[in-house]
Design a protein around this motif. Structure first.
Motif, PDB file in Angstrom:
ATOM      1  N   ASP A 156     -23.528 -12.835 -23.167  1.00 26.14           N
ATOM      2  CA  ASP A 156     -24.879 -12.274 -23.092  1.00 26.14           C
ATOM      3  C   ASP A 156     -25.608 -12.398 -24.429  1.00 26.14           C
ATOM      4  O   ASP A 156     -26.817 -12.652 -24.463  1.00 26.14           O
ATOM      5  N   ALA A 157     -24.880 -12.192 -25.518  1.00 24.35           N
ATOM      6  CA  ALA A 157     -25.488 -12.324 -26.852  1.00 24.35           C
ATOM      7  C   ALA A 157     -25.922 -13.768 -27.094  1.00 24.35           C
ATOM      8  O   ALA A 157     -27.001 -14.018 -27.651  1.00 24.35           O
TER       9      ALA A 157
ATOM     10  N   GLU B  62     -29.050 -14.471 -25.100  1.00 23.39           N
ATOM     11  CA  GLU B  62     -30.221 -13.904 -25.768  1.00 23.39           C
ATOM     12  C   GLU B  62     -30.627 -14.734 -26.983  1.00 23.39           C
ATOM     13  O   GLU B  62     -31.814 -14.951 -27.242  1.00 23.39           O
TER      14      GLU B  62
ATOM     15  N   ARG C 159     -32.537 -17.579 -25.804  1.00 20.53           N
ATOM     16  CA  ARG C 159     -33.876 -17.216 -25.332  1.00 20.53           C
ATOM     17  C   ARG C 159     -34.873 -17.095 -26.491  1.00 20.53           C
ATOM     18  O   ARG C 159     -36.016 -17.552 -26.377  1.00 20.53           O
TER      19      ARG C 159
ATOM     20  N   ILE D 150     -26.163 -20.177 -35.970  1.00 20.53           N
ATOM     21  CA  ILE D 150     -25.108 -20.166 -36.999  1.00 20.53           C
ATOM     22  C   ILE D 150     -24.147 -19.028 -36.677  1.00 20.53           C
ATOM     23  O   ILE D 150     -24.569 -17.881 -36.508  1.00 20.53           O
TER      24      ILE D 150
ATOM     25  N   VAL E 214     -20.966 -17.094 -38.161  1.00 22.84           N
ATOM     26  CA  VAL E 214     -20.142 -16.863 -39.359  1.00 22.84           C
ATOM     27  C   VAL E 214     -19.179 -15.737 -39.057  1.00 22.84           C
ATOM     28  O   VAL E 214     -19.603 -14.642 -38.684  1.00 22.84           O
ATOM     29  N   ARG E 215     -17.895 -16.008 -39.215  1.00 22.41           N
ATOM     30  CA  ARG E 215     -16.906 -14.949 -38.965  1.00 22.41           C
ATOM     31  C   ARG E 215     -15.565 -15.271 -39.612  1.00 22.41           C
ATOM     32  O   ARG E 215     -15.280 -16.440 -39.907  1.00 22.41           O
TER      33      ARG E 215
ATOM     34  N   LEU F 166     -33.399 -14.924 -37.449  1.00 24.34           N
ATOM     35  CA  LEU F 166     -32.905 -13.657 -36.897  1.00 24.34           C
ATOM     36  C   LEU F 166     -31.434 -13.546 -37.267  1.00 24.34           C
ATOM     37  O   LEU F 166     -30.637 -14.422 -36.925  1.00 24.34           O
TER      38      LEU F 166
ATOM     39  N   ASP G   2     -26.244  -3.561 -43.821  1.00 27.79           N
ATOM     40  CA  ASP G   2     -27.134  -3.077 -44.878  1.00 27.79           C
ATOM     41  C   ASP G   2     -27.849  -4.213 -45.601  1.00 27.79           C
ATOM     42  O   ASP G   2     -28.484  -4.002 -46.628  1.00 27.79           O
TER      43      ASP G   2
ATOM     44  N   ARG H 196     -26.488  -6.931 -47.015  1.00 29.27           N
ATOM     45  CA  ARG H 196     -25.771  -7.528 -48.148  1.00 29.27           C
ATOM     46  C   ARG H 196     -25.927  -9.044 -48.179  1.00 29.27           C
ATOM     47  O   ARG H 196     -26.274  -9.627 -49.204  1.00 29.27           O
TER      48      ARG H 196
ATOM     49  N   LYS I 135     -25.961  -0.265 -35.984  1.00 31.31           N
ATOM     50  CA  LYS I 135     -25.639   0.919 -36.799  1.00 31.31           C
ATOM     51  C   LYS I 135     -26.855   1.352 -37.602  1.00 31.31           C
ATOM     52  O   LYS I 135     -27.186   0.763 -38.625  1.00 31.31           O
TER      53      LYS I 135
ATOM     54  N   ALA J 125     -27.669  -7.025 -29.759  1.00 32.02           N
ATOM     55  CA  ALA J 125     -27.683  -8.486 -29.594  1.00 32.02           C
ATOM     56  C   ALA J 125     -27.846  -8.910 -28.141  1.00 32.02           C
ATOM     57  O   ALA J 125     -28.315 -10.022 -27.870  1.00 32.02           O
ATOM     58  N   THR J 126     -27.459  -8.044 -27.213  1.00 36.42           N
ATOM     59  CA  THR J 126     -27.506  -8.439 -25.800  1.00 36.42           C
ATOM     60  C   THR J 126     -28.838  -8.086 -25.132  1.00 36.42           C
ATOM     61  O   THR J 126     -29.035  -8.390 -23.959  1.00 36.42           O
ATOM     62  N   ALA J 127     -29.730  -7.432 -25.871  1.00 36.38           N
ATOM     63  CA  ALA J 127     -31.071  -7.122 -25.339  1.00 36.38           C
ATOM     64  C   ALA J 127     -32.048  -7.174 -26.504  1.00 36.38           C
ATOM     65  O   ALA J 127     -32.530  -6.142 -26.979  1.00 36.38           O
ATOM     66  N   LEU J 128     -32.314  -8.370 -26.962  1.00 38.69           N
ATOM     67  CA  LEU J 128     -33.136  -8.528 -28.164  1.00 38.69           C
ATOM     68  C   LEU J 128     -34.592  -8.159 -27.892  1.00 38.69           C
ATOM     69  O   LEU J 128     -35.178  -8.637 -26.911  1.00 38.69           O
TER      70      LEU J 128
ATOM     71  N   LEU K 166     -28.653 -16.298 -36.762  1.00 35.05           N
ATOM     72  CA  LEU K 166     -27.405 -16.218 -37.526  1.00 35.05           C
ATOM     73  C   LEU K 166     -26.573 -15.055 -36.970  1.00 35.05           C
ATOM     74  O   LEU K 166     -26.997 -13.895 -37.019  1.00 35.05           O
ATOM     75  N   LEU K 167     -25.408 -15.391 -36.431  1.00 40.69           N
ATOM     76  CA  LEU K 167     -24.498 -14.362 -35.934  1.00 40.69           C
ATOM     77  C   LEU K 167     -23.535 -14.032 -37.074  1.00 40.69           C
ATOM     78  O   LEU K 167     -22.616 -14.800 -37.364  1.00 40.69           O
ATOM     79  N   ALA K 168     -23.790 -12.907 -37.734  1.00 42.57           N
ATOM     80  CA  ALA K 168     -23.010 -12.536 -38.911  1.00 42.57           C
ATOM     81  C   ALA K 168     -21.815 -11.684 -38.478  1.00 42.57           C
ATOM     82  O   ALA K 168     -21.921 -10.466 -38.386  1.00 42.57           O
ATOM     83  N   SER K 169     -20.726 -12.357 -38.189  1.00 40.14           N
ATOM     84  CA  SER K 169     -19.514 -11.665 -37.752  1.00 40.14           C
ATOM     85  C   SER K 169     -19.796 -10.753 -36.568  1.00 40.14           C
ATOM     86  O   SER K 169     -19.265  -9.659 -36.478  1.00 40.14           O
TER      87      SER K 169
ATOM     88  N   LEU L  15     -20.022 -11.967 -33.143  1.00 40.90           N
ATOM     89  CA  LEU L  15     -19.593 -12.417 -31.811  1.00 40.90           C
ATOM     90  C   LEU L  15     -18.278 -11.755 -31.458  1.00 40.90           C
ATOM     91  O   LEU L  15     -17.433 -11.545 -32.311  1.00 40.90           O
TER      92      LEU L  15
END
Lengths: 138, 122
Positions: free
Chosen positions: A3-4, A7, A10, A19, A21-22, B51, B57, B59, B77, B103-106, B117-120, B122
């Motif tokens: 779902d993320a 989105e 979208r 991107i 990052v993990r 996004l 925070d 960082r 948070k 993230a699931t309802a932007l 950018l998915l910052a840790s 997923l």
């Protein structure tokens, strides 16, 4: 997780970039470091939720199979965290992504005190492998 | 400076007759800036609207924000986001807007961003 990604797709403009990052699931290195080098080190399992990692990977695979995105590249890097004391490290670990890491706090504090007592200036360092991956929206 | 016979307080160390304050450093995450460098090598952020999901925070956000036109950072948070109000205003911070969102309802319209950018997260 899918779902993320849906989105993200979208809100992205055509041919936009995703991107991801993990941290990787490889062990994290905990070190007591002096002025120029690591004096003591230990590998710890930093990921106690392999299910979450697998689910994230599966979500990415699904997005690629649905042709939402095309893979472009992945690059590893090493993220370092420095603390003066085990208390500082504990506080950081509780609020960040280290919360599931099996850090041997007592052993770490013992070694830190031993080395500090011998007159060495020491800090604690955590080193963990991360990956940055990029995908282009189709 | 401590006098002889006066015990050192916590955070101080007695050496001979002198008591020197030991310099404590705050926790440093990625002091060499490896993570923002890896991101900037992975994607060209020039003239982009970004996004960041899982900005916390900020960082990481504030370290690459000046490369883009603007960054919206979201996190679930609220506490982390509120803590950024205490940060000093810098050139980077003018480009950044942090907000509480999932993230699931932007809460954004379609096709608003050049980069997500998915910052840790997923």
């Amino acid at each position: 997780m899918v779902d993320a990604l849906r989105e993200a797709r979208r809100v992205l403009k055509p041919h936009g970039v995703l991107i991801d990052v993990r941290p990787l699931t490889t062990p994290m290195l905990i070190e007591v470091v002096g002025a120029t080098r690591a004096i003591w080190e230990k590998e710890v399992d930093a990921c106690s939720t392999p299910e979450d990692v697998a689910a994230a990977d599966a979500a990415i695979r699904y997005a690629l199979s649905e042709e939402w995105f095309s893979f472009e590249r992945s690059s590893p890097f090493s993220l370092e965290i420095y603390c003066d004391t085990v208390t500082d490290l504990t506080a950081y670990a509780e609020t960040r992504h280290l919360r599931e890491a099996a850090i041997p706090y007592e052993e770490l504090e013992e070694r830190r005190r031993e080395l500090a007592a011998s007159g060495q200036t020491v800090r604690l360092r955590c080193r963990r492998a991360w990956m940055v991956s990029t995908y282009r929206m189709n | 400076m401590a006098r002889a016979g006066v015990p050192a307080r916590a955070g101080h160390r007695l050496i001979g007759r002198a008591c020197y304050t030991m310099q404590r450093m705050p926790t440093q995450v990625d002091p060499a800036g490896v993570e923002p460098r890896a991101i900037l090598e992975a994607a060209d952020l020039r003239n982009t609207r970004v996004l960041e999901v899982g900005a916390g925070d900020g960082r990481l956000t504030f370290q690459y924000a000046s490369e883009s036109n603007s960054v919206v950072g979201i996190d679930t948070k609220q506490g982390d986001i509120l803590s950024t109000a205490k940060l000093p205003k810098t050139d980077s911070s003018r480009h950044v807007h942090l907000m509480c969102a999932c993230a699931t309802a932007l809460p954004f319209s379609a096709e608003e961003f050049n980069v997500v950018l998915l910052a840790s997260s997923l």
